[in-house]
Design an enzyme around this catalytic site. Structure first.
Site, PDB file in Angstrom:
ATOM      1  CB  SER A 128     -21.666  50.985  14.060  1.00  0.00           C
ATOM      2  OG  SER A 128     -20.083  51.037  13.756  1.00  0.00           O
ATOM      3  CE1 TYR A 153     -21.497  57.028  14.226  1.00  0.00           C
ATOM      4  CE2 TYR A 153     -19.511  55.728  14.483  1.00  0.00           C
ATOM      5  CZ  TYR A 153     -20.862  56.083  13.767  1.00  0.00           C
ATOM      6  OH  TYR A 153     -21.436  54.837  12.962  1.00  0.00           O
ATOM      7  CE  LYS A 157     -24.600  54.967  14.873  1.00  0.00           C
ATOM      8  NZ  LYS A 157     -25.860  55.361  14.354  1.00  0.00           N
TER       9      LYS A 157
HETATM   10  C1  UD1 Z   1     -15.476  54.112  10.739  1.00  0.00           C
HETATM   11  C2  UD1 Z   1     -15.708  54.003  12.010  1.00  0.00           C
HETATM   12  C3  UD1 Z   1     -16.896  53.224  12.220  1.00  0.00           C
HETATM   13  C4  UD1 Z   1     -18.045  53.870  11.474  1.00  0.00           C
HETATM   14  C5  UD1 Z   1     -17.921  54.005  10.052  1.00  0.00           C
HETATM   15  C6  UD1 Z   1     -18.796  54.919   9.546  1.00  0.00           C
HETATM   16  C7  UD1 Z   1     -13.716  54.079  13.310  1.00  0.00           C
HETATM   17  C8  UD1 Z   1     -12.504  53.518  13.958  1.00  0.00           C
HETATM   18  N1  UD1 Z   1     -14.569  53.490  12.808  1.00  0.00           N
HETATM   19  O1  UD1 Z   1     -15.144  52.790  10.342  1.00  0.00           O
HETATM   20  O2  UD1 Z   1     -17.407  53.340  13.652  1.00  0.00           O
HETATM   21  O3  UD1 Z   1     -19.120  53.240  11.577  1.00  0.00           O
HETATM   22  O4  UD1 Z   1     -16.429  54.703   9.870  1.00  0.00           O
HETATM   23  O5  UD1 Z   1     -18.515  55.463   8.378  1.00  0.00           O
HETATM   24  O6  UD1 Z   1     -13.445  55.147  12.950  1.00  0.00           O
HETATM   25  N2  UD1 Z   1      -8.496  54.057   5.568  1.00  0.00           N
HETATM   26  C9  UD1 Z   1      -7.017  54.556   4.809  1.00  0.00           C
HETATM   27  N3  UD1 Z   1      -7.118  55.699   4.118  1.00  0.00           N
HETATM   28  C10 UD1 Z   1      -8.183  56.498   3.984  1.00  0.00           C
HETATM   29  C11 UD1 Z   1      -9.406  56.320   4.625  1.00  0.00           C
HETATM   30  C12 UD1 Z   1      -9.384  55.045   5.393  1.00  0.00           C
HETATM   31  O7  UD1 Z   1      -6.198  53.660   4.701  1.00  0.00           O
HETATM   32  O8  UD1 Z   1      -7.932  57.541   3.291  1.00  0.00           O
HETATM   33  C13 UD1 Z   1      -8.437  52.901   6.037  1.00  0.00           C
HETATM   34  C14 UD1 Z   1      -8.790  52.992   7.563  1.00  0.00           C
HETATM   35  O9  UD1 Z   1      -7.483  53.319   8.423  1.00  0.00           O
HETATM   36  C15 UD1 Z   1      -9.492  51.596   7.905  1.00  0.00           C
HETATM   37  C16 UD1 Z   1     -10.196  51.193   6.515  1.00  0.00           C
HETATM   38  O10 UD1 Z   1      -9.288  52.006   5.527  1.00  0.00           O
HETATM   39  O11 UD1 Z   1      -8.380  50.672   8.072  1.00  0.00           O
HETATM   40  C17 UD1 Z   1     -11.547  51.764   6.674  1.00  0.00           C
HETATM   41  O12 UD1 Z   1     -11.669  52.958   7.050  1.00  0.00           O
HETATM   42  P1  UD1 Z   1     -12.909  53.764   6.922  1.00  0.00           P
HETATM   43  O13 UD1 Z   1     -13.565  53.914   5.654  1.00  0.00           O
HETATM   44  O14 UD1 Z   1     -12.912  55.249   7.519  1.00  0.00           O
HETATM   45  O15 UD1 Z   1     -13.769  52.926   7.806  1.00  0.00           O
HETATM   46  P2  UD1 Z   1     -13.527  52.464   9.563  1.00  0.00           P
HETATM   47  O16 UD1 Z   1     -12.448  53.201  10.216  1.00  0.00           O
HETATM   48  O17 UD1 Z   1     -13.614  51.172   9.300  1.00  0.00           O
END
Ligand code: UD1
Length: 345
Positions: A128, A153, A157
């Site tokens: 990741s 997690y 990795k």
């Molecule tokens: C996360 C993990 C990453 C992992 C991946 C697997 C972290 C820091 N990283 O990625 O290591 O490999 O998941 O699934 O946690 N967001 C919103 N609203 C929501 C959900 C998400 O605004 O309800 C935003 C988050 O703040 C982020 C972006 O969307 O900025 C992507 O979030 P998400 O899909 O959870 O992925 P990551 O956090 O990038």
């Protein structure tokens, strides 16, 4: 003619199922092992409906070495392994670190241990972009330093990457490729397979599509005060079918001896950063469906912005992200609608 037999651990999961489809399309035979802790056996039917081929499915746990011995004996001739099986919820890993270390490390150790015993040559590991932490600059290349993980997690990795490197360096007769995924999203265009998170989704796109469907009232955007053009976080959203194809390219490379390197690392992303707000907008434009959303505070542990430099994968693997964000959004929506039709959600 078959290109060989591949073991896909975690093969009924989100990325594993899409990869199984692409492996079969490319002429590989697939044996799946999955403990169904975060998926269900119906996924095998979905794979068969798409490809016309039913993969061998073993319900079992890769932390149990006897199960793996049995699998290799009953399915002789496996030449490659793609290891998706792992616990993957960031928040849960903070609550249950021992579960995460035990599960993710033991699965890897068992597989690496048995590869030489059963003559398995190639290993693809699901890594990741989380291993990079907050980048000093974007797009990020594979040469960027890894930083201290923000969750157990993420730590698993990093540790797993290190274990694989040590095993390869020790002279084990295997080759390995680490694929560092950015943010995998979307579903197969047929909507026969897709992402089905347990409970309330933690990741952005499943939450978004469930909100669009009315299952959730409102999507919370975690922060609009980041140092980015619109203030929301930036990610590299990679279509899951494109991502699946990168695994086929990685296996081809190892099994056809296209490289002298025993260990290689590739970023798998589009090379484009998209903000959370831009992604919501892309969904609304692509589907015509409104997504109620509101800005809330930042989520702890989030990286501000990260996107891939995928040049190595483009040039060395001959792999490119191909699907537009609009098509990807439409595929995610079609999948959510299919879940409704089937009465699942
Ligand atoms: C996360 C993990 C990453 C992992 C991946 C697997 C972290 C820091 N990283 O990625 O290591 O490999 O998941 O699934 O946690 N967001 C919103 N609203 C929501 C959900 C998400 O605004 O309800 C935003 C988050 O703040 C982020 C972006 O969307 O900025 C992507 O979030 P998400 O899909 O959870 O992925 P990551 O956090 O990038």
């Amino acid at each position: 003619m078959s290109k060989g037999k591949i073991l896909v651990t975690g093969g009924t999961g989100f990325i594993g199922s899409h990869t199984t489809v692409e492996l079969q399309n490319a002429g590989y035979e697939v044996v799946i092992i999955d403990n169904l802790s975060n998926s269900n056996a119906d996924v095998v039917d979905g794979i068969e409906r798409i490809t016309g081929i039913r993969p061998v499915f073993v319900e079992g746990d890769c932390t149990d070495i006897d199960t793996l011995h049995r699998l290799f004996k009953e399915n002789p001739g496996i030449t490659g392994i793609i290891n998706f099986a792992a616990s993957k919820a960031v928040g849960e890993s903070v609550q249950k670190p021992i579960l995460y270390y035990r599960n993710n490390l033991n699965i890897l150790l068992n597989l690496l241990d048995l590869m030489p015993v059963y003559g398995v040559k190639g290993f693809v590991f699901s890594s990741s972009c989380t291993v990079y932490g907050e980048p000093d600059q974007n797009p990020i290349t594979e040469a960027a330093p890894t930083k201290k993980a923000t969750s157990p997690y993420g730590a698993t990795k990093q540790i797993c990457e290190g274990i694989i490197a040590d095993v390869v360096r020790s002279g084990s007769p295997i080759k390995a490729i680490l694929l560092r995924y950015f943010n995998p999203i979307g579903a197969h265009p047929t909507a026969e397979i897709g992402e089905l998170p347990n409970g309330v989704p933690q990741n952005l796109v499943p939450f978004l599509t469930q909100t669009a469907m009315g299952i959730r009232k409102e999507l919370s955007v975690f922060g609009n005060d980041y140092n980015t053009p619109d203030g929301s976080c930036i990610r590299d959203f990679i279509n899951v079918v494109d991502l699946a194809k990168a695994h086929v390219a990685a296996l081809d490379r190892m099994l056809e001896d296209k490289s002298d390197e025993a260990l290689e690392v590739f970023n798998i992303g589009t090379g484009e950063g998209l903000s959370v707000l831009q992604l919501i907008d892309a969904f609304q434009r692509a589907t015509g469906v409104e997504v109620p959303h509101k800005i809330v505070g930042r989520r702890e542990g989030d990286i501000e912005q990260i996107w891939a430099d995928p040049k190595r994968a483009n040039e060395v693997l001959g792999w490119h992200a191909e699907t537009s964000i609009e098509d990807t959004m439409r595929s995610a929506w079609k999948w959510q609608q299919r879940l409704r039709e089937r009465g699942i959600m």
